[in-house]
Motif scaffolding. Sequence first.
Motif, PDB file in Angstrom:
ATOM      1  N   PHE A 220      -4.172 -19.750   2.510  1.00 43.75           N
ATOM      2  CA  PHE A 220      -4.347 -20.012   1.073  1.00 43.75           C
ATOM      3  C   PHE A 220      -4.218 -18.673   0.349  1.00 43.75           C
ATOM      4  O   PHE A 220      -5.103 -17.826   0.431  1.00 43.75           O
ATOM      5  N   ASN A 221      -3.084 -18.467  -0.313  1.00 36.51           N
ATOM      6  CA  ASN A 221      -2.783 -17.156  -0.878  1.00 36.51           C
ATOM      7  C   ASN A 221      -3.201 -17.051  -2.347  1.00 36.51           C
ATOM      8  O   ASN A 221      -2.783 -17.859  -3.167  1.00 36.51           O
ATOM      9  N   VAL A 222      -4.014 -16.058  -2.627  1.00 37.29           N
ATOM     10  CA  VAL A 222      -4.478 -15.819  -3.989  1.00 37.29           C
ATOM     11  C   VAL A 222      -3.919 -14.475  -4.450  1.00 37.29           C
ATOM     12  O   VAL A 222      -3.904 -13.504  -3.690  1.00 37.29           O
ATOM     13  N   GLY A 223      -3.460 -14.435  -5.700  1.00 33.38           N
ATOM     14  CA  GLY A 223      -2.965 -13.182  -6.276  1.00 33.38           C
ATOM     15  C   GLY A 223      -3.803 -12.790  -7.474  1.00 33.38           C
ATOM     16  O   GLY A 223      -4.318 -13.658  -8.195  1.00 33.38           O
ATOM     17  N   ALA A 224      -3.981 -11.504  -7.670  1.00 39.06           N
ATOM     18  CA  ALA A 224      -4.734 -11.001  -8.832  1.00 39.06           C
ATOM     19  C   ALA A 224      -4.027  -9.752  -9.357  1.00 39.06           C
ATOM     20  O   ALA A 224      -3.433  -8.998  -8.578  1.00 39.06           O
TER      21      ALA A 224
ATOM     22  N   ALA B 166      -4.348  -9.112  -3.498  1.00 37.61           N
ATOM     23  CA  ALA B 166      -4.272 -10.428  -2.862  1.00 37.61           C
ATOM     24  C   ALA B 166      -5.385 -10.537  -1.835  1.00 37.61           C
ATOM     25  O   ALA B 166      -5.972  -9.531  -1.431  1.00 37.61           O
ATOM     26  N   ASN B 167      -5.659 -11.773  -1.402  1.00 37.32           N
ATOM     27  CA  ASN B 167      -6.741 -11.948  -0.424  1.00 37.32           C
ATOM     28  C   ASN B 167      -6.278 -11.548   0.986  1.00 37.32           C
ATOM     29  O   ASN B 167      -5.112 -11.698   1.348  1.00 37.32           O
ATOM     30  N   ILE B 168      -7.228 -11.009   1.740  1.00 48.67           N
ATOM     31  CA  ILE B 168      -6.935 -10.500   3.090  1.00 48.67           C
ATOM     32  C   ILE B 168      -8.004 -11.011   4.047  1.00 48.67           C
ATOM     33  O   ILE B 168      -9.205 -10.830   3.802  1.00 48.67           O
ATOM     34  N   GLU B 169      -7.561 -11.674   5.108  1.00 52.04           N
ATOM     35  CA  GLU B 169      -8.490 -12.229   6.114  1.00 52.04           C
ATOM     36  C   GLU B 169      -8.263 -11.555   7.464  1.00 52.04           C
ATOM     37  O   GLU B 169      -7.173 -11.045   7.739  1.00 52.04           O
ATOM     38  N   PHE B 170      -9.303 -11.583   8.282  1.00 51.65           N
ATOM     39  CA  PHE B 170      -9.241 -10.960   9.605  1.00 51.65           C
ATOM     40  C   PHE B 170      -9.645 -11.987  10.665  1.00 51.65           C
ATOM     41  O   PHE B 170     -10.718 -12.590  10.558  1.00 51.65           O
ATOM     42  N   THR B 171      -8.805 -12.144  11.661  1.00 52.67           N
ATOM     43  CA  THR B 171      -9.160 -13.046  12.756  1.00 52.67           C
ATOM     44  C   THR B 171     -10.038 -12.298  13.760  1.00 52.67           C
ATOM     45  O   THR B 171      -9.950 -11.077  13.904  1.00 52.67           O
TER      46      THR B 171
ATOM     47  N   GLN C 250     -11.212  -8.532  -5.536  1.00 51.77           N
ATOM     48  CA  GLN C 250     -11.709  -7.281  -4.943  1.00 51.77           C
ATOM     49  C   GLN C 250     -10.541  -6.382  -4.559  1.00 51.77           C
ATOM     50  O   GLN C 250     -10.599  -5.159  -4.714  1.00 51.77           O
ATOM     51  N   CYS C 251      -9.487  -6.989  -4.048  1.00 49.55           N
ATOM     52  CA  CYS C 251      -8.324  -6.219  -3.615  1.00 49.55           C
ATOM     53  C   CYS C 251      -7.670  -5.508  -4.797  1.00 49.55           C
ATOM     54  O   CYS C 251      -7.398  -4.300  -4.733  1.00 49.55           O
TER      55      CYS C 251
ATOM     56  N   CYS D  69     -16.905 -13.142  -6.380  1.00 51.67           N
ATOM     57  CA  CYS D  69     -16.072 -12.209  -7.152  1.00 51.67           C
ATOM     58  C   CYS D  69     -16.632 -11.982  -8.553  1.00 51.67           C
ATOM     59  O   CYS D  69     -16.518 -10.893  -9.106  1.00 51.67           O
ATOM     60  N   ARG D  70     -17.212 -13.022  -9.131  1.00 58.19           N
ATOM     61  CA  ARG D  70     -17.837 -12.835 -10.455  1.00 58.19           C
ATOM     62  C   ARG D  70     -18.937 -11.772 -10.340  1.00 58.19           C
ATOM     63  O   ARG D  70     -19.080 -10.906 -11.196  1.00 58.19           O
ATOM     64  N   GLN D  71     -19.713 -11.866  -9.265  1.00 56.33           N
ATOM     65  CA  GLN D  71     -20.782 -10.883  -9.046  1.00 56.33           C
ATOM     66  C   GLN D  71     -20.186  -9.504  -8.742  1.00 56.33           C
ATOM     67  O   GLN D  71     -20.691  -8.491  -9.216  1.00 56.33           O
TER      68      GLN D  71
END
Length: 298
Positions: free
Chosen positions: A71-75, A88-93, A105-106, A132-134
């Motif tokens: 699920f890709n988010v851009g900011a 963009a969002n970054i996940e770690f397996t 945050q990115c 993210c609001r916080q």
Amino acid sequence: MRTALTDALTQLPDALQRVVSDWITNTHFGATFSPEQVAQMEAESDLSGAALRLTLLPIAAAYAVTPISTFNVGAIVRGEDGTLYLGANIEFTGVQLGQTIHAEQCAIAHAWTKGATRLTDITINYSPCGHCRQFMNELNGAESLTIQLPKTDPKPLHAYLPDSFGPADLGVESRLLTDAPHQLPTDDIDIPLLKAAADAANRSHAPYSGNYSGVAVETSDGAVFSGMYAENAAFNPSLPPLQVALIATNMAGYHWDDIRSVALAEMTNSTVSHLTDTQATLDAMDPDIPFVYSTLST
Ligand SMILES: [Zn+2]
């Protein structure tokens, strides 16, 4: 160039595509648009301000690393001088989900690593989550930060976070992105990557724990990316220094398999430590990445 970036380019209107394709296909493109580039895009695309930033979101989302959610988010954040910084969002397996980096945050940390001290607005393709609001409530200028979503009028952060809890509730005046370097001595550190990490620690925001800390990542071509710890009044939305260094690495167009070594510097005898989480995340990425660690004292 990443396939995702090539695909994102095709989602832009033709006029905008013509302007940005040369920049984006350049290996030195840093996922940042200067005020001059923004002016050129506005002049040649009939898009301006928020409409332009919303149209550019697919380029930001192309930097997502989402092996878990897909699920890709851009900011896109805008600095006071008009520079646009993508994120963009970054996940770690292989590690717990708390290591995840959200797109907001990115983009914010990306701007911070490039010297931005105050942001005017953030444009996102999905409504910001509570975390993210916080996180944004910690920012220098949070009171005037505007959030822009597709198909929604721009609103101030505090419309999304009424009755907020923030630094002032803990008696803290310093804010994230405020350029107020600490004075930890780093000149005697003779390992360059460790010195880069210690210099990042001097720019970290850790008013709650006092654990000034930083990470430096070196890539196989010798580039170095530093990350400062970003602490939050609500603690859990804090962004560890490894994450910030990986944001800088990712937004410069590198992949995790380009990483050659990593250094962490943090305070001696602090109430918190990034050592075990940093090692765990790096081990999950590649257990063979060389890692150096040092503690700092005033
Ligand atoms: Zn979020």
